[in-house]
Write an enzyme that holds these catalytic residues in place. Structure first.
Site, PDB file in Angstrom:
ATOM      1  N   HIS A  59      26.890  41.053  14.996  1.00  0.00           N
ATOM      2  CA  HIS A  59      27.622  42.280  14.684  1.00  0.00           C
ATOM      3  C   HIS A  59      28.894  41.953  13.915  1.00  0.00           C
ATOM      4  O   HIS A  59      29.812  41.319  14.434  1.00  0.00           O
ATOM      5  CB  HIS A  59      27.978  43.029  15.967  1.00  0.00           C
ATOM      6  N   HIS A  61      31.775  43.600  10.880  1.00  0.00           N
ATOM      7  CA  HIS A  61      32.341  44.523   9.899  1.00  0.00           C
ATOM      8  C   HIS A  61      33.210  43.640   8.994  1.00  0.00           C
ATOM      9  O   HIS A  61      34.354  43.328   9.327  1.00  0.00           O
ATOM     10  CB  HIS A  61      33.204  45.581  10.564  1.00  0.00           C
ATOM     11  N   ARG A  82      42.220  52.112  14.957  1.00  0.00           N
ATOM     12  CA  ARG A  82      41.260  52.666  14.002  1.00  0.00           C
ATOM     13  C   ARG A  82      41.963  53.254  12.781  1.00  0.00           C
ATOM     14  O   ARG A  82      41.448  53.164  11.656  1.00  0.00           O
ATOM     15  CB  ARG A  82      40.396  53.724  14.687  1.00  0.00           C
ATOM     16  N   TYR A 121      28.858  50.751   6.867  1.00  0.00           N
ATOM     17  CA  TYR A 121      28.961  52.200   6.689  1.00  0.00           C
ATOM     18  C   TYR A 121      29.927  52.609   5.576  1.00  0.00           C
ATOM     19  O   TYR A 121      30.165  53.796   5.361  1.00  0.00           O
ATOM     20  CB  TYR A 121      29.379  52.885   8.000  1.00  0.00           C
ATOM     21  N   HIS A 203      25.888  54.839  13.671  1.00  0.00           N
ATOM     22  CA  HIS A 203      27.228  54.372  14.005  1.00  0.00           C
ATOM     23  C   HIS A 203      27.522  54.586  15.474  1.00  0.00           C
ATOM     24  O   HIS A 203      27.985  53.675  16.176  1.00  0.00           O
ATOM     25  CB  HIS A 203      28.292  55.062  13.156  1.00  0.00           C
ATOM     26  N   ARG A 206      28.636  60.004  18.496  1.00  0.00           N
ATOM     27  CA  ARG A 206      29.614  60.973  18.013  1.00  0.00           C
ATOM     28  C   ARG A 206      29.557  61.106  16.493  1.00  0.00           C
ATOM     29  O   ARG A 206      30.032  62.097  15.931  1.00  0.00           O
ATOM     30  CB  ARG A 206      31.032  60.590  18.459  1.00  0.00           C
ATOM     31  N   HIS A 230      26.505  51.447  17.931  1.00  0.00           N
ATOM     32  CA  HIS A 230      27.649  51.310  18.833  1.00  0.00           C
ATOM     33  C   HIS A 230      27.396  52.210  20.041  1.00  0.00           C
ATOM     34  O   HIS A 230      27.162  53.416  19.877  1.00  0.00           O
ATOM     35  CB  HIS A 230      28.940  51.781  18.155  1.00  0.00           C
ATOM     36  N   GLU A 233      31.357  52.228  23.775  1.00  0.00           N
ATOM     37  CA  GLU A 233      32.464  51.286  23.647  1.00  0.00           C
ATOM     38  C   GLU A 233      33.724  51.846  24.305  1.00  0.00           C
ATOM     39  O   GLU A 233      34.535  51.104  24.843  1.00  0.00           O
ATOM     40  CB  GLU A 233      32.734  51.000  22.166  1.00  0.00           C
ATOM     41  N   HIS A 267      28.139  46.573  22.219  1.00  0.00           N
ATOM     42  CA  HIS A 267      29.188  46.730  23.234  1.00  0.00           C
ATOM     43  C   HIS A 267      28.598  47.126  24.588  1.00  0.00           C
ATOM     44  O   HIS A 267      28.775  46.418  25.566  1.00  0.00           O
ATOM     45  CB  HIS A 267      30.283  47.716  22.805  1.00  0.00           C
ATOM     46  N   ASP A 318      32.311  41.057  15.378  1.00  0.00           N
ATOM     47  CA  ASP A 318      32.740  42.440  15.196  1.00  0.00           C
ATOM     48  C   ASP A 318      33.933  42.559  14.255  1.00  0.00           C
ATOM     49  O   ASP A 318      33.790  42.501  13.043  1.00  0.00           O
ATOM     50  CB  ASP A 318      33.024  43.055  16.564  1.00  0.00           C
TER      51      ASP A 318
END
Length: 445
Positions: A59, A61, A82, A121, A203, A206, A230, A233, A267, A318
């Site tokens: 995993h 990003h 974030r 993404y 993703h 949500r 995900h 998490e 996660h 990650d």
């Protein structure tokens, strides 16, 4: 490719460390593994130390690497972190992303990683306008992996909403294709190649409306491609899912056919007993990312309970707070020791399997992550004479690798039978620190 032989001073052969192993390589795969070779065969390339199968970073990003250090100023939560992450994402172009990812993947090779799962993404230009090539960002990542000499599974990610029933925020517009059908149409153009596999990702519950989850799952099922998500998490995600749907995120995924042996939950932190049963009984995998989970104050997931129920474990870096799969393996065990105040939840061998064979399986690279005939000739060598690793008996090499070594002890990385890292130097990106510094400076400058 000309056949060649590597002589491994010590090799981890899934269950034990074997001294004096000759590995014959042809056409990028292991042709033979010969034990009891006390001396190197004539013409063999000698790898001193402990050689492991190549490590799989399940995993990633890649653009989060630009956040290292910058997000350690002050306090906050996952949600405040974030916002900083979004500010970096806003500045990326296909060209700058390729340069950054090339350097990040080279850093992974220096850490013994031979395959990465890129949870991707960041699809469109700021504001959501597609590039002339709608997959320009994904193609940049695939090319970056080739330039860094490692394999990649591009987990093209559906990201359609900011929350349950909420449209994307301004930052998230470049993530969204508008619908799962449009996502499927775009990523269907992406093709596998020798060093790359195309997979799918949701993703989070949500970020993909419930009625569109099955579209993504069906796309992956039809192609027999890996599907990642995900999952739980944050407790806030669980609370919002219960409010919107009256169930947990895991239960929602199960209801819409997302769980299964080709699916990996990333996660899997805040789960109920019923969630654990749904994940384990369906054979859904679990990718733990301990260094990120502790860096973001996410919590410690029930990895022991998940594995006992039937969920294969893999590991990822990650957000790249550090890139060190040995540390991820060590942290999974040590986190559990802190949580339970008991020791010995996994053997070193089990942790290495999570970091190698099981990680490759989660990324769709069958026949990788082992040192056996027919496997991809991907392996990495750990020095046993550094200040961290000197002292223990060689037969304890697996324990030394997991509980003492670090990425700094990787001396060689071989992918497809070719050296990518030799004596700690990357063969394709000679100055990785400069490449990283330049790529990050281009975003922060």
């Amino acid at each position: 490719m000309t056949p060649k032989t590597y002589w491994l001073e010590h090799a981890w052969l899934d269950t034990h460390v074997e001294p004096g192993v000759a590995v014959d390589v042809a056409d990028g795969r292991v042709a033979a593994v010969r034990t009891d070779t006390d001396t190197p065969p004539p013409g063999a390339e000698i790898l001193r130390g402990l050689t492991l199968p190549g490590l799989a970073n399940t995993h990633s990003h890649a653009f989060h690497r630009a956040l290292r250090g910058t997000v350690q100023v002050g306090s906050g939560t996952f949600w405040t972190w974030r916002e900083v992450m979004y500010s970096v994402a806003d500045r990326l172009t296909p060209q700058t992303y390729q340069a950054l990812a090339r350097a990040v993947y080279a850093e992974m090779a220096l850490a013994g990683v031979t395959a990465v799962g890129e949870f991707h993404y960041l699809h469109h230009a700021p504001g959501g306008t597609p590039y002339a090539d709608p997959n320009a960002m994904g193609e940049a990542l695939i090319e970056a992996a080739a330039e860094a000499g490692i394999r990649i599974t591009l987990l093209d990610t559906a990201y359609l909403s900011s929350g349950f029933g909420q449209p994307p925020t301004t930052h998230q517009l470049r993530f969204s294709d508008g619908s799962a059908d449009a996502w499927a149409e775009r990523c269907s153009v992406l093709k596998d190649r020798d060093h790359a596999r195309i997979g799918a990702a949701i993703h989070s519950v949500r970020a993909v409306p419930a009625r569109q989850l099955a579209t993504v799952a069906r796309w992956a099922e039809e192609r027999r491609a890996p599907l990642h998500v995900h999952l739980s998490e944050q407790t806030a995600e669980n609370d919002a899912c219960r409010e919107a749907h009256g169930c947990t995120p895991t239960e929602l995924l199960a209801e819409h056919g997302v769980l299964g042996p080709r699916t990996t939950g990333v996660h899997n932190t805040h789960l109920t007993d019923q969630d654990i049963a749904l994940i384990g009984d369906s054979g859904t995998g679990t990718c733990m990312c301990p260094t990120t989970e502790r860096d973001l104050a996410d919590g410690i997931g029930p990895a022991v309970a998940l594995q006992r129920r039937g969920s294969p474990l893999s590991l990822g870096s990650d957000s790249h707070a550090v890139i060190d799969l040995l540390e991820e393996a060590r942290a999974m065990e040590l986190n559990e020791r802190l949580r339970t105040r008991t020791r010995g939840h996994w053997t070193a061998a089990a942790l290495l399997r999570a970091a190698s064979a099981d990680g490759h399986a989660a990324l769709g690279w069958d026949g990788a992550g082992t040192l056996e005939p027919g496997a991809l000739a991907d392996f990495t060598t750990i020095a046993l004479d550094s200040v961290r690793t000197a002292g223990p008996l060689p037969r304890l090499g697996a324990e030394t690798a997991v509980f003492a070594a670090s990425a700094a002890d990787v001396s060689h990385t071989v992918v497809g039978g070719r050296h990518v890292v030799r004596d700690g130097v990357h063969a394709l990106v000679p100055d990785v620190p400069k490449a990283l510094a330049d790529a990050v400076a281009a975003l922060h400058g």
